[in-house]
Design a protein around this motif. Structure first.
Motif, PDB file in Angstrom:
ATOM      1  N   VAL A   1       0.868  -1.174   0.000  1.00 34.95           N
ATOM      2  CA  VAL A   1       0.000   0.000   0.000  1.00 34.95           C
ATOM      3  C   VAL A   1       0.903   1.223   0.000  1.00 34.95           C
ATOM      4  CG1 VAL A   1      -1.649   1.340   1.350  1.00 34.95           C
ATOM      5  CG2 VAL A   1      -1.784  -1.131   1.353  1.00 34.95           C
ATOM      6  N   ALA A   2       0.597   2.179  -0.816  1.00 35.82           N
ATOM      7  CA  ALA A   2       1.302   3.454  -0.818  1.00 35.82           C
ATOM      8  C   ALA A   2       2.679   3.373  -1.450  1.00 35.82           C
ATOM      9  CB  ALA A   2       1.456   4.012   0.595  1.00 35.82           C
ATOM     10  N   GLY A   3       3.101   2.253  -1.954  1.00 32.55           N
ATOM     11  CA  GLY A   3       4.397   2.194  -2.610  1.00 32.55           C
ATOM     12  C   GLY A   3       5.545   1.843  -1.685  1.00 32.55           C
ATOM     13  N   LYS A   4       5.201   1.289  -0.526  1.00 29.45           N
ATOM     14  CA  LYS A   4       6.241   0.775   0.340  1.00 29.45           C
ATOM     15  C   LYS A   4       6.725  -0.527  -0.278  1.00 29.45           C
ATOM     16  CE  LYS A   4       6.044   0.193   5.123  1.00 29.45           C
ATOM     17  NZ  LYS A   4       5.264   0.289   6.360  1.00 29.45           N
ATOM     18  N   SER A   5       8.026  -0.759  -0.257  1.00 28.40           N
ATOM     19  CA  SER A   5       8.494  -2.004  -0.842  1.00 28.40           C
ATOM     20  C   SER A   5       8.860  -2.968   0.274  1.00 28.40           C
ATOM     21  CB  SER A   5       9.703  -1.759  -1.727  1.00 28.40           C
ATOM     22  OG  SER A   5      10.846  -1.580  -0.930  1.00 28.40           O
ATOM     23  N   PHE A   6       9.224  -4.178  -0.127  1.00 29.00           N
ATOM     24  CA  PHE A   6       9.644  -5.140   0.881  1.00 29.00           C
ATOM     25  C   PHE A   6      11.059  -4.856   1.372  1.00 29.00           C
ATOM     26  CE2 PHE A   6       6.123  -7.677  -0.802  1.00 29.00           C
ATOM     27  CZ  PHE A   6       5.497  -7.958   0.394  1.00 29.00           C
ATOM     28  N   ARG A   7      11.772  -3.965   0.666  1.00 30.67           N
ATOM     29  CA  ARG A   7      13.097  -3.578   1.141  1.00 30.67           C
ATOM     30  C   ARG A   7      12.896  -2.344   1.997  1.00 30.67           C
ATOM     31  NH1 ARG A   7      16.000  -7.237  -2.679  1.00 30.67           N
ATOM     32  NH2 ARG A   7      14.046  -8.180  -3.284  1.00 30.67           N
ATOM     33  N   ARG A   8      13.205  -2.448   3.265  1.00 23.77           N
ATOM     34  CA  ARG A   8      13.055  -1.277   4.122  1.00 23.77           C
ATOM     35  C   ARG A   8      13.949  -0.167   3.593  1.00 23.77           C
ATOM     36  NH1 ARG A   8      11.246  -2.731   9.565  1.00 23.77           N
ATOM     37  NH2 ARG A   8       9.634  -4.250   9.148  1.00 23.77           N
ATOM     38  N   GLY A   9      13.411   1.041   3.573  1.00 26.74           N
ATOM     39  CA  GLY A   9      14.208   2.169   3.117  1.00 26.74           C
ATOM     40  C   GLY A   9      14.142   2.398   1.612  1.00 26.74           C
ATOM     41  N   VAL A  10      13.439   1.507   0.892  1.00 24.44           N
ATOM     42  CA  VAL A  10      13.267   1.707  -0.555  1.00 24.44           C
ATOM     43  C   VAL A  10      11.790   2.003  -0.812  1.00 24.44           C
ATOM     44  CG1 VAL A  10      13.501   0.713  -2.856  1.00 24.44           C
ATOM     45  CG2 VAL A  10      15.107   0.073  -1.052  1.00 24.44           C
ATOM     46  N   TYR A  11      11.510   3.134  -1.413  1.00 21.44           N
ATOM     47  CA  TYR A  11      10.128   3.534  -1.657  1.00 21.44           C
ATOM     48  C   TYR A  11       9.924   3.813  -3.127  1.00 21.44           C
ATOM     49  CZ  TYR A  11      10.381   4.246   3.352  1.00 21.44           C
ATOM     50  OH  TYR A  11      10.568   4.062   4.692  1.00 21.44           O
ATOM     51  N   CYS A  12       8.692   3.710  -3.540  1.00 20.48           N
ATOM     52  CA  CYS A  12       8.383   3.927  -4.936  1.00 20.48           C
ATOM     53  C   CYS A  12       7.066   4.682  -5.001  1.00 20.48           C
ATOM     54  CB  CYS A  12       8.279   2.555  -5.603  1.00 20.48           C
ATOM     55  SG  CYS A  12       7.873   2.628  -7.318  1.00 20.48           S
ATOM     56  N   VAL A  13       7.075   5.877  -5.584  1.00 23.02           N
ATOM     57  CA  VAL A  13       5.878   6.721  -5.582  1.00 23.02           C
ATOM     58  C   VAL A  13       5.519   7.080  -7.020  1.00 23.02           C
ATOM     59  CG1 VAL A  13       4.915   8.933  -4.817  1.00 23.02           C
ATOM     60  CG2 VAL A  13       6.453   7.667  -3.322  1.00 23.02           C
ATOM     61  N   GLY A  14       4.223   7.169  -7.298  1.00 27.87           N
ATOM     62  CA  GLY A  14       3.762   7.649  -8.596  1.00 27.87           C
ATOM     63  C   GLY A  14       3.703   6.553  -9.645  1.00 27.87           C
ATOM     64  N   PRO A  15       3.821   6.951 -10.916  1.00 25.16           N
ATOM     65  CA  PRO A  15       3.577   6.023 -12.024  1.00 25.16           C
ATOM     66  C   PRO A  15       4.368   4.719 -11.942  1.00 25.16           C
ATOM     67  CG  PRO A  15       3.795   8.235 -12.870  1.00 25.16           C
ATOM     68  CD  PRO A  15       4.098   8.319 -11.414  1.00 25.16           C
ATOM     69  N   ALA A  16       5.607   4.771 -11.446  1.00 25.67           N
ATOM     70  CA  ALA A  16       6.388   3.535 -11.408  1.00 25.67           C
ATOM     71  C   ALA A  16       5.750   2.509 -10.480  1.00 25.67           C
ATOM     72  CB  ALA A  16       7.817   3.819 -10.981  1.00 25.67           C
ATOM     73  N   SER A  17       4.895   2.977  -9.545  1.00 26.27           N
ATOM     74  CA  SER A  17       4.207   2.027  -8.674  1.00 26.27           C
ATOM     75  C   SER A  17       2.805   1.735  -9.189  1.00 26.27           C
ATOM     76  CB  SER A  17       4.130   2.571  -7.248  1.00 26.27           C
ATOM     77  OG  SER A  17       3.201   3.626  -7.186  1.00 26.27           O
ATOM     78  N   GLY A  18       2.485   2.270 -10.361  1.00 25.86           N
ATOM     79  CA  GLY A  18       1.180   1.988 -10.957  1.00 25.86           C
ATOM     80  C   GLY A  18       0.139   3.052 -10.662  1.00 25.86           C
ATOM     81  N   CYS A  19       0.505   4.139  -9.967  1.00 25.73           N
ATOM     82  CA  CYS A  19      -0.471   5.177  -9.634  1.00 25.73           C
ATOM     83  C   CYS A  19      -0.234   6.402 -10.506  1.00 25.73           C
ATOM     84  CB  CYS A  19      -0.346   5.551  -8.166  1.00 25.73           C
ATOM     85  SG  CYS A  19      -1.285   7.007  -7.733  1.00 25.73           S
TER      86      CYS A  19
END
Ligand SMILES: Cc1cc2nc3c(=O)[nH]c(=O)nc-3n(C[C@H](O)[C@H](O)[C@H](O)COP(=O)(O)OP(=O)(O)OC[C@H]3O[C@@H](n4cnc5c(N)ncnc54)[C@H](O)[C@@H]3O)c2cc1C
Ligand code: SF4
Ligand code: SF4
Ligand code: SF4
Lengths: 536, 352
Positions: free
Chosen positions: A287-305
């Protein structure tokens, strides 16, 4: 367990090591940068940023202005960037060591992927003179007409649809003519219905098609070059009448498919892409673009939003989570989750298998050692189960607890019980509201991934009548693939047991969520029943 | 000057939105008080069923258990179950004095809080409001909420009591949403996705079920829903655009509806009809709005001014999160919680 005694007021977030890397150059990167800075954290950009549109505006003009204005301020945009593309991102202590294409190497506490989308190619069947709809298009000249085509062959994301309708309205108000052809009117929040109303009142023409896709032709006979396109469509509101629309421009509103994700990220999040190829899984924990790697985030189109408002929320949510993560790095806040014994032969099986990059090798001339980062570890226990030397143990769900269980089974005698191993966050929570069959012993684990083949076979050998493993549903495992590991191990053990023990013991794997207590009772009862049959 | 640990945030409502705010505050070591009027944390999402088939379908229904655990075990959160806000003494600087009341015995507790987050959620639309749907009057008409409860109890056999080989079920979308005549001229956001997931789950468990979904417009935001719709189509779910007419019951118990297909009226029969009921403003909105001075919008949800800043209410130090500011999915609620916590931290830094 966290240490709450800390005072965070005196952390200097400005130090290089604690800064957060933002990858991207468009609107998404602007939004992420400003969300990070709003919390007093320090963002470093890979590229100069400009708030050009890469996201679709599901909001009114006034809101859009108040969102874009602070992001367009010279003082905000004139920040210095690294002007480099990350080539390699590696875990480093608690942060990330990033190597860039210009040779630069730096450490960051977090990395944010905030790249914008590339427009999708025109779908087949649409003349090549048409242009894919983008968030900002120029208004047409007075008297010229523009057609916006939604839901062509594939349902258009409501954010893109709303953005197109808003553009149609703007064009109409500026003296042009707009036609919107769609199958599903997008109606997000309160804004959607009112936008649709205003567009209709302003004179935007809406045509709704049903199961018959509209036909789009390019008109190039020079006699009547005024219109460049002709669209044949069955309007289901007008009793399915065939309608012909002629227009100067046509903008199909297509869901973007490809994103320009740097290869370094693809590698970093290799097993975290979803069914559409966007980074970040379909897992509910992303949810929200949190990844399974702590400290790695993904926001916007690359996460499908692709929605502007949703992206603002996701950026804020991830920035708040990142602040938490940065403070963990500073204070090393978590108690140790795992113990590494001196049985370890440094084969690095654990390092390779850990899905969360929690394990690293501390190289030393005398004796290198394996280090587990408690901040990163999600207690899936995959490493513990796969370590050939059984050198690892989870502190909260230790080997000692299994030994007690085996003792109990042996004491009570052969074939009395079936053992139900279950992940504490699904089966464990369902257990708190149900009473299981009296012949079943429930044993919670941190994650089904912890259940090694040796534990499963030891349980069988300790006289259990059957062993049932209850993992979380695929896509809902908190540690991503622990439940899939459990499934594979059960399958392998069944194969081996069948050849040795004839069919007298059953080992089985099923999946469950926390909100399925009734189903859990049914599964366990059926399992207990099936073990009785084989015994008789 | 108050230190961070002296500035407590009060969260009113312990649904997924309030819990997500609590978790995030706890992570950031900002103390909080959570006031929930019922005896249990979790709100509506605690009543919904899991929709997983071969794998999870991302309904997000089980997430609330994770948040509940995090909040309940937080060492810097106080939780008051069975309480509601009764009084606020506002002050422009520092902490505000608030009183909460134990609903059971009326006892009041006084607290000092720095700011307040409204997270009181929504009410489920009651389709008895329009006799047209026959809810409560005709056997076999149920709401999506009722269906969730049956599925959660693992009693889907109740949907086919006479054990027929083939059962026809229909979903009516937008019941109590997008309906000007009852003042709900907005989309409830969750129900298109929820209906599609429910058909997939039920077909997975009971292949004898056949579904028709009647819709006005399908709203399928995000990346998973469009592929779930394709999957539902492939499994035989038919999607029909249009609002069917009044539901009536034939002698044999079948439910009849009239609909227009290519300009001709046809009658269709179903064994069950499921009403995808919308989200309404929470019943406690008016009173809370009065106590806090935070205005409501034309539909009765908490007003957040502009779409650009959905976290802050019109009153300083009062934030709004989740479905009490407008219909939301669980994912929307969790995302809005991050936005609110970010606003709280930013406002605290500014005040410093
Ligand atoms: C039938 C149905 C099915 C759904 N299925 C899905 C789905 O599959 N996926 C999805 O994403 N969404 C689904 N939703 C939507 C989902 O339920 C909401 O998004 C979510 O519950 C919103 O969370 P919330 O915390 O804002 O509100 P709520 O869940 O309503 O929680 C509000 C909380 O505040 C408390 N409260 C209210 N007033 C006060 C007061 N005055 N003082 C103190 N406490 C108070 C309430 O008791 C409650 O605990 C569904 C909705 C319905 C109706
Ligand atoms: S798998 Fe076991 S033996 Fe191998 S490095 Fe890890 S802890 Fe050491
Ligand atoms: S389908 Fe819903 S309840 Fe079931 S595991 Fe997935 S998110 Fe959880
Ligand atoms: S989500 Fe779908 S069913 Fe629900 S109100 Fe919106 S359009 Fe209607």
């Amino acid at each position: 367990m966290l240490n709450y005694e800390l005072q965070t007021e005196n952390i200097d977030y400005g130090t290089q090591k604690l800064s957060l890397l933002v990858v991207g150059k468009g609107l998404t990167a602007c939004i992420v940068t400003s969300a990070i800075e709003a919390l007093g954290l320090c963002a470093v950009n890979t590229d100069d940023i400009t708030p050009y549109s890469g996201l679709f505006h599901s909001c009114d003009q006034a809101s859009l202005q108040s969102i874009l204005e602070p992001l367009s301020k010279a003082s905000f945009l004139s920040r210095t960037s690294l002007n480099a593309t990350p080539l390699e991102i590696a875990q480093n202590g608690h942060g990330f060591s990033v190597t860039f294409d210009n040779g630069l190497q730096r450490t960051f506490s977090c990395v944010f992927l905030a790249v914008d989308t590339l427009p999708a190619p025109l779908p087949e069947g649409i003349p090549k003179e048409a242009k894919v709809f983008e968030p900002e298009i120029k208004n047409s000249l007075p008297g010229q007409s523009i057609c916006f085509l939604l839901d062509y062959k594939e349902i258009t994301d409501p954010a893109i649809g709303l953005s197109a309708i808003r553009t149609a309205l703007d064009n109409q108000l500026a003296g042009g003519e707009s036609v919107v052809i769609l199958q599903h009117t997008p109606v997000k929040g309160f804004f959607g219905e009112s936008l649709y109303e205003s567009a209709r009142i302003a004179g935007v023409k809406f045509i709704r098609f049903g199961d018959h896709q509209p036909k789009i032709l390019s008109v190039n006979d020079s006699k009547d070059a005024a219109f460049r396109f002709r669209i044949e469509v069955k309007d289901i509101i007008q009793n399915g009448d065939d309608i012909i629309v002629e227009c100067h421009e046509i903008f199909p509103a297509i869901n973007p498919i490809s994103t320009n994700v740097p290869a370094a990220f693809k590698k970093l999040l290799s097993d975290e892409t979803d069914t559409n190829g966007s980074l970040i899984q379909d897992s509910v924990h992303c949810v929200a673009g949190k990844s399974f790697r702590r400290g790695v985030y993904c926001v916007g189109p690359a996460s499908g939003c692709v929605d502007l408002i949703q992206t603002l929320n996701a950026a804020a949510t991830n920035a708040v989570d990142a602040k938490f993560w940065v403070e963990q790095i500073v204070h090393n806040m978590r108690e140790d989750i795992m113990t590494v014994s001196d049985q370890c032969v440094r084969c690095l099986t654990c390092l390779r298998l850990c899905p969360h990059m929690a394990i690293s090798l501390k190289a030393e001339t005398s004796r290198s050692s394996v280090i587990v980062s408690s901040s990163r570890c999600l207690e899936c226990g995959i490493c513990v189960a796969e370590c050939p030397m059984t050198a690892l143990d989870l502190n909260a769900f230790s080997e000692g607890l299994f030994i007690k269980l085996l003792q109990r089974l042996q004491d009570e005698g052969a074939g009395k019980h079936v053992v139900v191993f279950g992940c504490y966050r699904s089966a464990g929570r369902a257990m708190s509201v149900v009473q299981l069959h009296e012949e079943a012993i429930f044993f919670p684990v941190s994650c089904a991934g912890r259940l090694s083949e040796s534990i499963l076979s030891a349980t069988v050998l300790a006289c259990a009548r059957g062993v049932l493993v209850l993992g979380c549903h695929h896509g809902n495992c908190r540690s991503n693939n622990g439940t899939d590991w459990a499934k594979a191990r059960v399958e392998s053990i069944c194969g081996r047991l069948n050849s040795v023990l004839s069919n007298s013991v059953i080992v089985s794997y099923q999946t469950l969520a926390a909100n399925e207590p009734a189903r859990m009772v049914k599964i366990v009862n059926e399992f207990v029943g099936s073990t009785k049959q084989t015994c008789d | 000057m108050l230190r961070t640990d002296e500035r407590k945030i009060m969260i009113i409502g312990g649904g997924i939105a309030g819990l997500a705010v609590g978790k995030s505050l706890s992570d950031n070591r900002i103390p909080f008080v959570l006031v929930e009027k019922t005896d249990e944390l979790g709100g509506h999402s605690k009543s919904w069923a899991c929709m997983a088939t071969e794998g999870c379908l991302s309904c997000h229904g089980c997430l609330v258990y994770d948040y509940d655990d995090e909040v309940s075990s937080s060492q810097i959160g106080q939780i008051y179950l069975g309480h509601e806000l009764s009084h606020v003494e506002r002050s422009s600087k520092g902490n505000q004095k608030v009183r909460i009341r134990n609903i059971q015995n009326g006892d009041e507790t006084e607290l000092e809080v720095y700011s307040i987050v409204i997270a009181v959620g929504f009410d489920v639309f009651d389709p008895k409001e329009k006799s047209f749907w026959g809810y409560g009057r005709i056997d076999g008409v149920m709401t999506l909420a009722d269906l969730n409860i049956i599925m959660r109890l693992d009693q889907t056999e109740k949907l086919n009591p006479s054990q027929k080989d083939s059962v026809d079920l229909a979903f009516f979308q937008c019941v109590g949403s997008r309906d000007k005549s009852i003042g709900c001229n907005y989309c409830s956001q969750y129900c298109c996705g929820a209906a599609i997931r429910a058909t997939l789950k039920l077909i997975h468990e009971r292949p004898e079920f056949h579904f028709t979904i009647f819709y006005i417009d399908l709203q399928l935001p995000g990346k998973t829903l469009p592929s779930l719709m394709d999957e539902a189509r492939a499994k035989g779910v038919s999607f029909l655009q249009g609002v069917p007419g009044e539901i009536s019951q034939a002698e044999d118990g079948k439910l009849q509806v009239l609909l227009e297909v290519d300009g001709i009226n046809v009658a269709k029969e179903f064994d069950r009809i499921i009403l995808s009921v919308g989200q309404q403003p929470p019943s406690s909105a008016a009173l809370l709005s009065h106590i806090l001075g935070a205005p409501l919008n034309e539909f009765g949800f908490f007003d957040t001014g502009t779409l650009a800043d959905p976290a802050r209410s019109a009153v300083g130090g009062v934030y709004v999160v989740g479905s009490c500011s407008g219909p939301a999915t669980i994912e929307d609620s969790v995302l809005s919680a991050g936005r609110v916590v970010s606003a709280i931290i930013a406002d605290m830094n500014e005040a410093r």
